[in-house]
Write a protein that holds these residues in place. Structure first.
Motif: not given
Ligand SMILES: CC(C)(COP(=O)(O)OP(=O)(O)OC[C@H]1O[C@@H](n2cnc3c(N)ncnc32)[C@H](O)[C@@H]1OP(=O)(O)O)[C@@H](O)C(=O)NCCC(=O)NCCS
Length: 302
Positions: A100, A102, A108-110, A112-113, A134, A136, A141-143
């Motif tokens: 998973y 992005v 951080g723009h939705g 991932g959600r 991970s 991250d 937060r997503r999980y």
């Molecule tokens: C995990 C991942 C796929 C999420 O994608 P994304 O587009 O950033 O996800 P979203 O924007 O939909 O959601 C991220 C949420 O985390 C929050 N967030 C971002 N950075 C944060 C931080 N440092 N601390 C706490 N929350 C954080 C955002 O505000 C958002 O929450 P919200 O929807 O309630 O506002 C992406 O960050 C990523 O590719 N990470 C690196 C690879 C990884 O770790 N993948 C998961 C492997 S298990």
């Protein structure tokens, strides 16, 4: 195909296709390299980008998952190309999230959600879910918002002390004929057989099996030492298999054994005896189930 209310208007969330794999593996390599830079403890070096062999193996596994679970694999696309993806499978009544990511520039723009929602729809009829997460904070937060419980994972590193390795008995090489035994063990440990996943695992990893009157177990060896996946009826069998896996590694070469949860203290006792260092490293995330024990989960097949 859907557009998401939580993300840019020109974003398309659509099923992944075979033709997406080159873009998807590039994104996986970039996204996890960026993650390592942001989250690895300072005393650990940031690994280089995955080499061609590692990328090819990942593509091979993802193509396999796309074949078994096309409904579990989704990409996020903008006019600039693929900017994210999520792959997942359903095995019996368990949903398993595999990879998973992005693109770092649009996190951080939705997006991932929206991707996680699409992949999770594949597991909508499931009673349980499991993934290796991970560190991250965004992923965490997503999980948590998706109802997962998080259990810290540990990684063991270092060179195995050969003089600590006990005499190993009652362990043999496994064969495809052990699939039924393995599926039955999987069901006892995590309520869902790996089923078809054993086809990929058998083709890519040496297999060890222990099958005695007091209990059975199996372990797929990891190319970097230790195990990729281990399931056993009891702690004694699990210990025997982990020691056998450590003994199978090349002497003097540093190993990295991932994916140990606190529920599996037996493995930490082996780490201590073998002289390996213990680090925390992400989480096992579960919903509707407890962390399996005695068990070492696979990073993607669970
Ligand atoms: C995990 C991942 C796929 C999420 O994608 P994304 O587009 O950033 O996800 P979203 O924007 O939909 O959601 C991220 C949420 O985390 C929050 N967030 C971002 N950075 C944060 C931080 N440092 N601390 C706490 N929350 C954080 C955002 O505000 C958002 O929450 P919200 O929807 O309630 O506002 C992406 O960050 C990523 O590719 N990470 C690196 C690879 C990884 O770790 N993948 C998961 C492997 S298990």
């Amino acid at each position: 195909m859907t557009t998401s209310p939580h993300s840019p208007a020109d974003l398309l969330i659509r099923p992944m296709q075979d033709a997406d794999l080159p873009a998807v593996v590039a994104l996986r390599n970039l996204g996890f390299h960026d993650l390592d830079r942001r989250t690895l403890p300072r005393h650990l070096d940031v690994p280089a980008l995955p080499d061609d062999a590692n990328s090819a193996l990942w593509v091979d596994r993802t193509r396999f998952v796309l074949g078994t679970d096309p409904g579990g694999c989704w990409v996020a696309e903008t006019p600039t190309g693929v900017v994210g993806f999520a792959t997942s499978t359903v095995r019996e009544l368990t949903w398993l999230l595999h990879t998973y990511v992005v693109h770092p520039e649009v996190q951080g723009h939705g997006i991932g959600r929206a991707l996680l929602d699409a992949a999770a729809s594949h597991g909508s009829g499931c009673l349980r879910a499991m993934l290796s997460a991970s560190a991250d904070p965004a992923a965490v937060r997503r999980y948590l918002l998706a109802g997962f419980e998080l259990h810290p994972q540990m990684t063991l590193t270092g060179v195995v002390r050969r003089d600590a390795i006990p005499v190993i008995t009652k362990v043999r090489e496994g064969t495809p004929g052990d699939r039924e035994l393995m599926d039955s063990l999987d069901r006892r440990r995590r309520d869902a057989a790996h089923g078809v996943d054993h086809e990929w695992l058998l083709a890519h990893h040496p297999l060890l099996v222990s099958d005695t009157t007091t209990g059975a177990g199996y372990a797929y060896l990891h190319p970097a030492g230790g195990v990729s996946l281990l399931a056993a009826d009891n702690r004694r069998t699990a210990e025997r298999l982990l020691w056998a896996a450590l003994a199978a590694g090349a002497p003097g070469v540093s190993i990295s054994q991932d994916h140990l949860t606190g529920a599996n203290q037996w493995a930490l006792r082996i780490a201590t005896e073998a002289g390996l260092a213990v680090h925390t490293s992400g989480y096992l995330a579960v919903r509707g189930m407890r962390p399996p024990v005695p068990y070492v989960h696979h990073g993607t097949f669970g």
